[in-house]
Scaffold this motif. Structure first.
Motif, PDB file in Angstrom:
ATOM      1  N   ALA A 124       0.833  -1.206   0.000  1.00 41.96           N
ATOM      2  CA  ALA A 124       0.000   0.000   0.000  1.00 41.96           C
ATOM      3  C   ALA A 124       0.866   1.255   0.000  1.00 41.96           C
ATOM      4  O   ALA A 124       0.574   2.234  -0.712  1.00 41.96           O
ATOM      5  CB  ALA A 124      -0.923  -0.013   1.217  1.00 41.96           C
ATOM      6  N   ILE A 125       1.929   1.250   0.784  1.00 39.61           N
ATOM      7  CA  ILE A 125       2.827   2.407   0.834  1.00 39.61           C
ATOM      8  C   ILE A 125       3.545   2.583  -0.493  1.00 39.61           C
ATOM      9  O   ILE A 125       3.589   3.681  -1.067  1.00 39.61           O
ATOM     10  CB  ILE A 125       3.836   2.252   1.982  1.00 39.61           C
ATOM     11  N   ALA A 126       4.117   1.501  -1.002  1.00 40.69           N
ATOM     12  CA  ALA A 126       4.869   1.579  -2.257  1.00 40.69           C
ATOM     13  C   ALA A 126       3.978   2.012  -3.410  1.00 40.69           C
ATOM     14  O   ALA A 126       4.384   2.829  -4.254  1.00 40.69           O
ATOM     15  CB  ALA A 126       5.523   0.237  -2.559  1.00 40.69           C
ATOM     16  N   ALA A 127       2.758   1.479  -3.464  1.00 41.38           N
ATOM     17  CA  ALA A 127       1.834   1.834  -4.546  1.00 41.38           C
ATOM     18  C   ALA A 127       1.460   3.306  -4.484  1.00 41.38           C
ATOM     19  O   ALA A 127       1.357   3.984  -5.516  1.00 41.38           O
ATOM     20  CB  ALA A 127       0.576   0.966  -4.464  1.00 41.38           C
ATOM     21  N   VAL A 129       3.259   5.806  -3.179  1.00 40.84           N
ATOM     22  CA  VAL A 129       4.409   6.617  -3.586  1.00 40.84           C
ATOM     23  C   VAL A 129       4.578   6.583  -5.100  1.00 40.84           C
ATOM     24  O   VAL A 129       4.767   7.628  -5.743  1.00 40.84           O
ATOM     25  CB  VAL A 129       5.693   6.122  -2.883  1.00 40.84           C
ATOM     26  N   ALA A 130       4.495   5.401  -5.675  1.00 42.74           N
ATOM     27  CA  ALA A 130       4.666   5.263  -7.128  1.00 42.74           C
ATOM     28  C   ALA A 130       3.588   6.008  -7.888  1.00 42.74           C
ATOM     29  O   ALA A 130       3.841   6.576  -8.961  1.00 42.74           O
ATOM     30  CB  ALA A 130       4.666   3.787  -7.514  1.00 42.74           C
ATOM     31  N   ASP A 131       2.383   6.038  -7.351  1.00 45.86           N
ATOM     32  CA  ASP A 131       1.276   6.725  -8.016  1.00 45.86           C
ATOM     33  C   ASP A 131       1.446   8.240  -7.970  1.00 45.86           C
ATOM     34  O   ASP A 131       1.152   8.943  -8.950  1.00 45.86           O
ATOM     35  CB  ASP A 131      -0.045   6.332  -7.361  1.00 45.86           C
ATOM     36  N   ILE A 132       1.939   8.748  -6.863  1.00 44.74           N
ATOM     37  CA  ILE A 132       2.106  10.200  -6.718  1.00 44.74           C
ATOM     38  C   ILE A 132       3.307  10.702  -7.509  1.00 44.74           C
ATOM     39  O   ILE A 132       3.232  11.705  -8.213  1.00 44.74           O
ATOM     40  CB  ILE A 132       2.228  10.580  -5.234  1.00 44.74           C
ATOM     41  N   ASP A 133       4.427  10.005  -7.381  1.00 47.47           N
ATOM     42  CA  ASP A 133       5.643  10.427  -8.094  1.00 47.47           C
ATOM     43  C   ASP A 133       6.629   9.261  -8.140  1.00 47.47           C
ATOM     44  O   ASP A 133       7.337   9.006  -7.168  1.00 47.47           O
ATOM     45  CB  ASP A 133       6.294  11.625  -7.398  1.00 47.47           C
ATOM     46  N   PRO A 134       6.686   8.538  -9.254  1.00 49.79           N
ATOM     47  CA  PRO A 134       7.570   7.366  -9.340  1.00 49.79           C
ATOM     48  C   PRO A 134       9.059   7.706  -9.318  1.00 49.79           C
ATOM     49  O   PRO A 134       9.881   6.796  -9.256  1.00 49.79           O
ATOM     50  CB  PRO A 134       7.172   6.719 -10.667  1.00 49.79           C
ATOM     51  N   THR A 135       9.402   9.001  -9.378  1.00 49.28           N
ATOM     52  CA  THR A 135      10.820   9.357  -9.275  1.00 49.28           C
ATOM     53  C   THR A 135      11.287   9.452  -7.821  1.00 49.28           C
ATOM     54  O   THR A 135      12.489   9.549  -7.561  1.00 49.28           O
ATOM     55  CB  THR A 135      11.118  10.703  -9.973  1.00 49.28           C
ATOM     56  N   LEU A 136      10.352   9.427  -6.878  1.00 49.86           N
ATOM     57  CA  LEU A 136      10.721   9.467  -5.468  1.00 49.86           C
ATOM     58  C   LEU A 136      11.385   8.161  -5.068  1.00 49.86           C
ATOM     59  O   LEU A 136      10.940   7.075  -5.454  1.00 49.86           O
ATOM     60  CB  LEU A 136       9.483   9.690  -4.592  1.00 49.86           C
ATOM     61  N   ALA A 137      12.432   8.249  -4.281  1.00 52.06           N
ATOM     62  CA  ALA A 137      13.033   7.050  -3.706  1.00 52.06           C
ATOM     63  C   ALA A 137      12.215   6.635  -2.479  1.00 52.06           C
ATOM     64  O   ALA A 137      11.565   7.458  -1.837  1.00 52.06           O
ATOM     65  CB  ALA A 137      14.473   7.320  -3.302  1.00 52.06           C
ATOM     66  N   ALA A 147      11.151  -2.805   1.321  1.00 50.77           N
ATOM     67  CA  ALA A 147      12.176  -2.696   0.274  1.00 50.77           C
ATOM     68  C   ALA A 147      11.785  -3.529  -0.941  1.00 50.77           C
ATOM     69  O   ALA A 147      11.916  -3.083  -2.086  1.00 50.77           O
ATOM     70  CB  ALA A 147      13.531  -3.139   0.825  1.00 50.77           C
ATOM     71  N   ASP A 148      11.294  -4.734  -0.714  1.00 49.92           N
ATOM     72  CA  ASP A 148      10.871  -5.597  -1.824  1.00 49.92           C
ATOM     73  C   ASP A 148       9.684  -4.987  -2.570  1.00 49.92           C
ATOM     74  O   ASP A 148       9.642  -4.992  -3.804  1.00 49.92           O
ATOM     75  CB  ASP A 148      10.481  -6.980  -1.301  1.00 49.92           C
ATOM     76  N   ALA A 149       8.728  -4.453  -1.815  1.00 47.75           N
ATOM     77  CA  ALA A 149       7.543  -3.866  -2.442  1.00 47.75           C
ATOM     78  C   ALA A 149       7.916  -2.670  -3.297  1.00 47.75           C
ATOM     79  O   ALA A 149       7.388  -2.487  -4.401  1.00 47.75           O
ATOM     80  CB  ALA A 149       6.536  -3.461  -1.367  1.00 47.75           C
ATOM     81  N   GLY A 150       8.817  -1.843  -2.803  1.00 44.40           N
ATOM     82  CA  GLY A 150       9.244  -0.690  -3.574  1.00 44.40           C
ATOM     83  C   GLY A 150       9.947  -1.085  -4.858  1.00 44.40           C
ATOM     84  O   GLY A 150       9.698  -0.518  -5.923  1.00 44.40           O
ATOM     85  N   ALA A 151      10.828  -2.065  -4.764  1.00 50.33           N
ATOM     86  CA  ALA A 151      11.553  -2.522  -5.954  1.00 50.33           C
ATOM     87  C   ALA A 151      10.594  -3.091  -6.989  1.00 50.33           C
ATOM     88  O   ALA A 151      10.745  -2.843  -8.200  1.00 50.33           O
ATOM     89  CB  ALA A 151      12.589  -3.562  -5.553  1.00 50.33           C
ATOM     90  N   GLY A 154       8.989  -0.592  -9.102  1.00 46.37           N
ATOM     91  CA  GLY A 154       9.900   0.170  -9.951  1.00 46.37           C
ATOM     92  C   GLY A 154      10.491   1.395  -9.285  1.00 46.37           C
ATOM     93  O   GLY A 154      11.114   2.224  -9.972  1.00 46.37           O
ATOM     94  N   LEU A 155      10.321   1.514  -7.969  1.00 45.87           N
ATOM     95  CA  LEU A 155      10.894   2.649  -7.250  1.00 45.87           C
ATOM     96  C   LEU A 155      12.369   2.406  -6.959  1.00 45.87           C
ATOM     97  O   LEU A 155      12.812   1.262  -6.827  1.00 45.87           O
ATOM     98  CB  LEU A 155      10.153   2.860  -5.926  1.00 45.87           C
TER      99      LEU A 155
END
Length: 251
Positions: A124-127, A129-137, A147-151, A154-155
């Protein structure tokens, strides 16, 4: 041996000397209203980041100011996503007004620790962040579900380790309030920092050596001696020949 690491601190929480800490760190995670912070503190911390050339990020949390976001709440993944979205967008809007581009997102406190093992919360967190701005680390506990969810989204993921927190044999942070959860000694903290930065390992509470990827090193800004710790940690890293740079910086 690692030649480079980001040094980050959680700031804008109304309980530390942010202006004194910022010259020693390369990234700041700014409280954005969940556990601490309001428009004035967010704006002031963003301005300090701009002044010192420090990368600024969002530090969303459970909406629990009474317990400083360090109490686990029974919140469904979808609601976690909405909380993170609201807090991130609030800081992002102020950052635009201050001509500061946000660089990362790092959950705070109990939410950070829950996301380390609860894959639904992590997703939920990774999704969000990716939806708002996928360039954010996405800053996540090293080797965690977040970490796995973010990777997988594509973050860019910064695997995070800690300067003054104790670890268990799974590479998780020891719960606050238990013996050894917080390292009070500067010398012990510096020894842990050097081992993490140079060898990618930490000694757990049972004496076992745990190997961890160390992209970014965190110091908590709410401790009373945070300024002295920040100064000493930065000096120790540089004395060991480690380049201290914001995560993702090209130089």
């Amino acid at each position: 041996m690692s030649a480079r690491i980001d040094f980050n601190c959680d700031l804008g929480e109304g309980c530390g000397n942010d202006a004194a800490i910022l010259p020693h760190v390369t990234s700041a995670s700014i409280a954005c209203g969940g556990h601490a912070g309001d428009e004035a503190t967010m704006r002031e911390t963003l301005r300090l980041c701009r002044e010192h050339g420090v990368a600024a990020g969002a530090h969303p949390s459970y909406e629990d100011r009474e317990h400083f976001g360090r109490r686990v709440l029974d919140v469904a993944p979808a609601d976690v996503g909405r909380m993170v979205r609201g807090q991130l967008l609030r800081l992002q809007a102020i950052a635009r007004e201050e001509d500061v581009r946000l660089a990362h997102v790092k959950p705070h406190g109990a939410l950070y620790n829950v996301a380390a093992d609860d894959r639904a919360i992590a997703d939920a967190i990774a999704a969000t962040v990716a939806d708002i701005d996928p360039t954010l680390a996405l800053y996540a506990l090293s080797g965690s579900a977040l970490a796995d969810a973010g990777a997988e989204r594509g973050l860019r993921v910064a695997h995070e380790v800690f300067a003054e927190r104790g670890y268990d044999a799974r590479g998780r942070l020891r719960p606050r309030g238990t013996p050894g959860a917080v390292i009070e000694s500067l010398d012990e903290s510096i020894a842990q920092v050097r081992r993490l930065a140079l060898r990618g390992e930490v000694v757990a509470d049972d004496g076992r050596v745990v190997h961890l990827r160390a992209d970014t090193l965190c110091l908590h800004g709410d401790r009373s001696d945070a300024t002295a710790f920040a100064r000493a940690v930065r000096a120790a890293l540089e004395d060991d020949g480690i380049a201290v740079r914001a995560f993702g910086a090209t130089q």
